[in-house]
Design a protein around this motif. Structure first.
Motif, PDB file in Angstrom:
ATOM      1  N   ILE A  71      75.563  35.310  17.912  1.00  0.00           N
ATOM      2  CA  ILE A  71      76.480  33.708  18.188  1.00  0.00           C
ATOM      3  C   ILE A  71      76.527  32.652  19.881  1.00  0.00           C
ATOM      4  O   ILE A  71      76.749  31.840  19.585  1.00  0.00           O
ATOM      5  N   ASP A  72      76.427  34.431  20.306  1.00  0.00           N
ATOM      6  CA  ASP A  72      76.654  33.930  22.120  1.00  0.00           C
ATOM      7  C   ASP A  72      75.071  32.843  22.399  1.00  0.00           C
ATOM      8  O   ASP A  72      75.242  32.449  22.771  1.00  0.00           O
ATOM      9  N   ASP A  73      74.246  33.637  21.500  1.00  0.00           N
ATOM     10  CA  ASP A  73      73.152  33.184  22.016  1.00  0.00           C
ATOM     11  C   ASP A  73      72.775  31.955  20.837  1.00  0.00           C
ATOM     12  O   ASP A  73      72.268  30.852  22.003  1.00  0.00           O
ATOM     13  N   LEU A  74      73.057  31.540  20.331  1.00  0.00           N
ATOM     14  CA  LEU A  74      73.312  29.790  19.104  1.00  0.00           C
ATOM     15  C   LEU A  74      73.900  29.524  20.229  1.00  0.00           C
ATOM     16  O   LEU A  74      73.402  27.866  20.353  1.00  0.00           O
ATOM     17  N   ILE A  75      75.253  29.682  20.596  1.00  0.00           N
ATOM     18  CA  ILE A  75      76.153  28.670  21.760  1.00  0.00           C
ATOM     19  C   ILE A  75      74.961  28.433  23.162  1.00  0.00           C
ATOM     20  O   ILE A  75      75.260  26.666  23.176  1.00  0.00           O
ATOM     21  N   GLY A  76      74.406  29.575  23.999  1.00  0.00           N
ATOM     22  CA  GLY A  76      73.165  29.550  24.825  1.00  0.00           C
ATOM     23  C   GLY A  76      72.244  28.015  24.146  1.00  0.00           C
ATOM     24  O   GLY A  76      72.047  27.329  25.203  1.00  0.00           O
ATOM     25  N   ILE A  77      72.231  27.739  23.107  1.00  0.00           N
ATOM     26  CA  ILE A  77      71.210  26.744  22.685  1.00  0.00           C
ATOM     27  C   ILE A  77      72.428  25.154  22.575  1.00  0.00           C
ATOM     28  O   ILE A  77      71.626  24.612  22.514  1.00  0.00           O
ATOM     29  N   TRP A  78      72.785  25.741  21.442  1.00  0.00           N
ATOM     30  CA  TRP A  78      73.670  24.591  20.944  1.00  0.00           C
ATOM     31  C   TRP A  78      74.688  24.176  21.290  1.00  0.00           C
ATOM     32  O   TRP A  78      75.275  23.936  20.546  1.00  0.00           O
ATOM     33  N   GLY A  79      75.627  25.124  21.154  1.00  0.00           N
ATOM     34  CA  GLY A  79      76.640  25.865  21.645  1.00  0.00           C
ATOM     35  C   GLY A  79      78.197  24.836  22.405  1.00  0.00           C
ATOM     36  O   GLY A  79      77.576  23.709  23.270  1.00  0.00           O
ATOM     37  N   ASP A  80      78.848  25.217  22.475  1.00  0.00           N
ATOM     38  CA  ASP A  80      80.330  23.519  23.215  1.00  0.00           C
ATOM     39  C   ASP A  80      80.631  23.901  24.311  1.00  0.00           C
ATOM     40  O   ASP A  80      81.401  24.934  24.839  1.00  0.00           O
ATOM     41  N   LYS A 113      64.918  34.511  26.745  1.00  0.00           N
ATOM     42  CA  LYS A 113      64.514  35.387  26.144  1.00  0.00           C
ATOM     43  C   LYS A 113      65.069  35.966  25.054  1.00  0.00           C
ATOM     44  O   LYS A 113      65.907  37.017  24.907  1.00  0.00           O
ATOM     45  N   SER A 114      66.208  35.536  24.573  1.00  0.00           N
ATOM     46  CA  SER A 114      67.671  35.452  23.479  1.00  0.00           C
ATOM     47  C   SER A 114      66.998  35.502  22.016  1.00  0.00           C
ATOM     48  O   SER A 114      65.805  35.016  21.807  1.00  0.00           O
ATOM     49  N   LEU A 115      67.834  36.191  21.209  1.00  0.00           N
ATOM     50  CA  LEU A 115      67.508  36.407  20.398  1.00  0.00           C
ATOM     51  C   LEU A 115      66.969  35.099  19.474  1.00  0.00           C
ATOM     52  O   LEU A 115      65.573  35.422  18.829  1.00  0.00           O
ATOM     53  N   PRO A 116      67.750  34.184  19.351  1.00  0.00           N
ATOM     54  CA  PRO A 116      66.323  33.619  18.199  1.00  0.00           C
ATOM     55  C   PRO A 116      65.596  32.571  18.795  1.00  0.00           C
ATOM     56  O   PRO A 116      64.657  32.236  18.172  1.00  0.00           O
ATOM     57  N   VAL A 117      65.389  32.542  19.844  1.00  0.00           N
ATOM     58  CA  VAL A 117      64.361  32.477  20.860  1.00  0.00           C
ATOM     59  C   VAL A 117      62.973  33.043  20.775  1.00  0.00           C
ATOM     60  O   VAL A 117      61.777  33.017  19.914  1.00  0.00           O
ATOM     61  N   VAL A 118      63.479  34.452  20.788  1.00  0.00           N
ATOM     62  CA  VAL A 118      62.829  35.353  20.392  1.00  0.00           C
ATOM     63  C   VAL A 118      62.281  35.498  18.906  1.00  0.00           C
ATOM     64  O   VAL A 118      60.661  35.691  18.575  1.00  0.00           O
ATOM     65  N   ALA A 119      63.049  34.796  18.188  1.00  0.00           N
ATOM     66  CA  ALA A 119      62.929  35.015  16.653  1.00  0.00           C
ATOM     67  C   ALA A 119      61.500  34.602  16.137  1.00  0.00           C
ATOM     68  O   ALA A 119      60.617  34.375  15.524  1.00  0.00           O
ATOM     69  N   ARG A 127      63.393  19.535  23.108  1.00  0.00           N
ATOM     70  CA  ARG A 127      62.314  19.695  22.318  1.00  0.00           C
ATOM     71  C   ARG A 127      62.395  20.835  22.268  1.00  0.00           C
ATOM     72  O   ARG A 127      61.881  21.739  20.884  1.00  0.00           O
ATOM     73  N   ALA A 128      62.677  22.048  22.377  1.00  0.00           N
ATOM     74  CA  ALA A 128      62.638  23.600  22.363  1.00  0.00           C
ATOM     75  C   ALA A 128      63.238  24.155  21.349  1.00  0.00           C
ATOM     76  O   ALA A 128      63.648  25.215  20.382  1.00  0.00           O
ATOM     77  N   ALA A 129      65.067  23.335  21.754  1.00  0.00           N
ATOM     78  CA  ALA A 129      65.963  23.536  20.983  1.00  0.00           C
ATOM     79  C   ALA A 129      65.209  22.890  19.256  1.00  0.00           C
ATOM     80  O   ALA A 129      65.543  23.913  18.509  1.00  0.00           O
ATOM     81  N   GLU A 130      64.920  22.010  19.266  1.00  0.00           N
ATOM     82  CA  GLU A 130      64.368  21.856  17.971  1.00  0.00           C
ATOM     83  C   GLU A 130      63.609  22.652  16.944  1.00  0.00           C
ATOM     84  O   GLU A 130      63.216  22.563  16.383  1.00  0.00           O
ATOM     85  N   ALA A 131      62.343  23.252  18.424  1.00  0.00           N
ATOM     86  CA  ALA A 131      61.747  23.896  17.643  1.00  0.00           C
ATOM     87  C   ALA A 131      61.856  25.402  17.167  1.00  0.00           C
ATOM     88  O   ALA A 131      61.359  25.665  16.607  1.00  0.00           O
ATOM     89  N   VAL A 132      63.115  25.991  18.319  1.00  0.00           N
ATOM     90  CA  VAL A 132      63.708  26.979  17.344  1.00  0.00           C
ATOM     91  C   VAL A 132      64.595  27.315  16.711  1.00  0.00           C
ATOM     92  O   VAL A 132      64.206  27.962  15.215  1.00  0.00           O
ATOM     93  N   GLY A 187      64.656  30.348  13.868  1.00  0.00           N
ATOM     94  CA  GLY A 187      65.062  30.925  14.597  1.00  0.00           C
ATOM     95  C   GLY A 187      66.960  31.055  14.329  1.00  0.00           C
ATOM     96  O   GLY A 187      66.897  31.748  14.499  1.00  0.00           O
ATOM     97  N   ARG A 188      66.913  29.550  14.476  1.00  0.00           N
ATOM     98  CA  ARG A 188      68.690  29.366  14.531  1.00  0.00           C
ATOM     99  C   ARG A 188      69.053  30.020  12.844  1.00  0.00           C
ATOM    100  O   ARG A 188      70.229  30.674  12.947  1.00  0.00           O
ATOM    101  N   ASP A 189      68.387  29.580  12.092  1.00  0.00           N
ATOM    102  CA  ASP A 189      69.037  30.743  10.891  1.00  0.00           C
ATOM    103  C   ASP A 189      68.758  31.861  10.319  1.00  0.00           C
ATOM    104  O   ASP A 189      69.755  32.599  10.115  1.00  0.00           O
TER     105      ASP A 189
END
Lengths: 348, 348
Positions: free
Chosen positions: A235-244, A261-267, A294-299, A304-306
Motif C-alpha cells: 500500500i505504501d508503494d502505491l501511495i508512493g506513486i498515486w498517493g495523497d 524499484k518499488s513493488l508495483p514498478v518491479v511487477a 507517463r511512468a505512473a500510467e505505464a505501471v 503493476g497497480r492491480d
C-alpha cells in the motif's frame, strides 16, 4: 479509490484511538529510557523523536504513528493478557524502529524525515550513527531489565529481527546499483519482508511472548505481523506513486521521481508487456513531471497497480488466517484486526 | 624501559598461552555465529575478522588478540566455574568489540586496521555500518540464546556497556573539534574509561555472571576490568608516542602526528609548565618528523610520560584491590592477573 463504508470508518476511528492509547501508555517509559542516555546522545534522540527542535526547545513534531507499539499491546490483549504487562516490549520495538530510521537516513543520505531535517543533517553523521547504536542497545536493555520470564526469548527474537532488518536495508541499497529490469519480483518481496514485515512480525510476537503464549502462538502472531507488514508495504508503494501527499507527507510520484524499484514498478517491469518496455526506458533517464505521469500510467497499464492491490489483499487474508491459528475466536483479536485494516487503508 | 625479570617473562608467556587457548575455545562458536548471518553481511564480517581477504579468499590475517574473550573465561575460572560454561559471553564481547571497531573506523574515517584496509574502504560505508549493526545484534542474540539463568542480566549489562561505549566514542569525536588545551585530564580519563574500560569491565562481569557469582562479586570483577582497562589505555597512549612499531603496528609518534589528545598529552598540556606551552604551540600546526620529536620531548619534560606511567601503575593496584574483594585468595585468579599484567607490559 474505494468508497469508505460506515463500518470501515468506525474501524478507522477505532485504530486511531488504539494508536493514541498505545502512545499514551508507551511514551512515559519510552521517554524515561531515552532520558537515561548520556548527553549528547540523548539530545540527538530527543530531536529524532520530535520532542525537541534543532535548538533543544520543546517541540510537538509528529513522532510517528506508534503502529509497532500498538501491535505489541494488541497482540498481548488478543492472547488474553493485560496490555500493561507488555509495555516494555512495546518500548523496545519503538526504539528499534527509530534506530533503523537513524541509520537508514545516514545510509540513504535522506535529508528529511517526518517533514523535518534528518538527525544526521543537524548533528552530523558520527552523532547519528552513534545515537542509532545507543537506541538499539537501549531496546535490548529495556527488554532485559523487564524481569519478565520471556525477556531472554524476546531479546533473541528482537536480535534476529534486527539482523533481518540489516539484510533488508543492505539489499535495498544493492538494488540501487542494479538496472530496474534486473531486479525480480521475488527479490523485492523478500527485501520488503525483511525491511518492513520482520519488525511488524516481531512486534506481534513480542506481545505474544509477554502474554505467556506458547511457541506455536508466538510463531502465528509473527506470521500475522509479517503478512500484514507486507500488505502495508504494498500500500505504501502505491501511495508512493498515486498517493495523497496531504495525508502521508509523500507527494504523488515521489518514488518514480527517485527511480525507486518499488513493488508495483518491479511487477510492471516483469510483466513482459509493451508498457513494461516503456517504463524501463523512462527509468533509464532523469524524471520530470511529464515522465513521472507517463511512468505512473505505464505501471498501471503493465498491471503493476492491480497486482500490488491484489497482493496486498492476499497478504491480509493470509495474515488473518495465521492469526486465527492462535486466536480461533477472532472477536478477541479485534484490536489487531483494526490496526491491520488501518495500515492498509491509507490510500483513501 | 624496564628490565624484564624472569618471572615477568614467564607470566608474559602464560598470558600468550591463555590468549591462544581463549582463541581456540571461542573461535568455533564465533565463526558459527558469523556464518549464521545473511550474505553479504557475512562476507563483510569475515573480512573484518581477518578470515578472508578482499576477494573472499581464506586469509590468516590477525583477528586481534582475544583479550576480551580471555578475560571472560579467566573471570569465570577465578570464581570457580568451568570456563566452557562462559564461551557464549566470550563470543558476545568479541562480537561487541568488533561492532565498535567497524563503526569507529567509519566515524573516524580510518583507512587501516590491523595492517589491512578497513572494511568501509573495501565494502563502502553503508555495508560497514549495516554489518556493525548486525554484529551487535548477533552479540545479544548469542547471550539470549545461551539458555543460561544469567542471560537476561548479561544482556542488560552488555547493553549498558554499549551505551557507554557510544558515549565514549562521541566524546572522543567531540574532542577533535576542541583546542588541545581546552580538554581536561578528567574528561579524557572519563572518555578512556567509557571507550576502553567499560568493555573490559563488562567482559570480567559477564564471566562472573556466567559463573553464578552474586551482585557484589560481579561488581568487583567489573571494577577490576575497568581499572585494568584504563591502565591498558594509558600504556597504549605511551606506545602511541614512544612505542615499538614492530610489535604493535603503531609507528612511534603516530598519535602526535595525528594531533591526538591522548592521556599523556593532555596531562602534559595541563601541567602549567613551559614545556606545556611549547607542546600547545606544536599542536596548533601540522606535524613533521622534527616537530613530532620535539612534541614527544615536551610531553616528557612537562611530566606527561611519568604521570601516565604512574597512573597506569595506580590503576593496576586498584584493579587488584577490587579483584581481591571477590577472590580473597588471589592465587585462584592467576589467569586474570597474568592477562592484566600482559596488557600493561606491551611497551617492552
Amino acid at each position: 479509490m474505494t468508497m469508505t463504508s460506515p463500518a470501515a470508518a468506525t474501524e478507522g476511528e477505532e485504530a486511531v484511538a488504539l494508536l493514541a492509547r498505545a502512545r499514551g501508555l508507551v511514551d512515559p517509559e519510552l521517554r524515561a529510557a531515552v532520558e537515561s542516555l548520556p548527553e549528547p546522545i540523548r539530545t540527538v534522540a530527543r530531536y529524532h523523536f520530535g520532542w525537541e527542535d534543532e535548538r533543544g526547545r520543546p517541540s510537538s513534531a509528529g513522532a510517528g504513528k506508534a503502529i509497532r507499539p500498538a501491535l505489541v499491546l494488541a497482540a498481548a490483549r488478543a492472547l488474553g493478557a493485560d496490555q500493561h504487562g507488555a509495555v516494555s516490549p512495546a518500548v523496545a520495538v519503538e526504539l528499534t524502529h527509530n534506530f533503523t530510521l537513524l541509520h537508514d537516513d545516514v545510509i540513504d543520505e535522506d535529508p528529511t524525515r517526518r517533514h523535518r531535517p534528518t538527525a544526521w543533517t543537524v548533528f552530523g553523521v558520527p552523532d547519528a550513527v552513534i545515537s542509532g547504536d545507543a537506541l538499539m542497545s537501549l531496546a535490548t536493555k529495556v527488554l532485559a531489565e523487564s524481569r519478565h520470564p520471556a525477556a531472554a526469548a524476546a531479546v533473541a527474537r528482537l536480535s534476529d529481527c534486527v539482523i533481518e532488518l540489516c539484510a533488508g536495508q543492505q539489499t535495498d541499497c544493492a538494488f540501487e546499483e542494479r538496472a530496474p529490469d534486473e531486479v525480480t519480483v521475488d527479490e523485492v518481496l523478500t527485501m520488503a519482508t525483511a525491511k518492513t514485515g520482520a519488525l511488524l512480525g516481531s512486534s506481534c510476537a513480542l506481545g505474544a511472548l509477554y502474554a505467556g503464549a506458547d511457541d506455536e502462538a508466538v510463531a502465528a502472531l509473527d506470521a500475522f505481523g509479517r503478512e500484514a507488514g507486507l500488505a502495508f508495504q504494498l500500500i505504501d508503494d502505491l501511495i508512493g506513486i498515486w498517493g495523497d501527499p496531504e495525508r502521508t507527507g509523500k507527494p504523488a510520484g515521489a518514488d518514480l521521481m527517485a527511480h525507486k524499484k518499488s513493488l508495483p514498478v518491479v511487477a510492471a517491469l516483469a510483466s513482459g508487456t509493451e508498457a513494461a518496455e516503456e517504463l524501463a526506458e523512462l527509468y533509464r533517464r532523469p524524471m520530470d513531471a511529464e515522465s513521472v505521469r507517463r511512468a505512473a500510467e505505464a505501471v498501471e497499464r503493465a498491471g503493476g497497480r492491480d497486482w500490488a492491490g491484489l497482493q496486498a489483499a492476499e497478504r491480509m487474508a493470509r495474515a488473518v488466517h495465521e492469526l486465527s491459528r492462535a486466536v480461533p475466536d477472532l472477536s478477541g483479536a479485534g484490536d489487531l484486526l483494526a490496526l491491520a485494516e488501518f495500515v492498509t487503508r491509507r490510500t483513501r
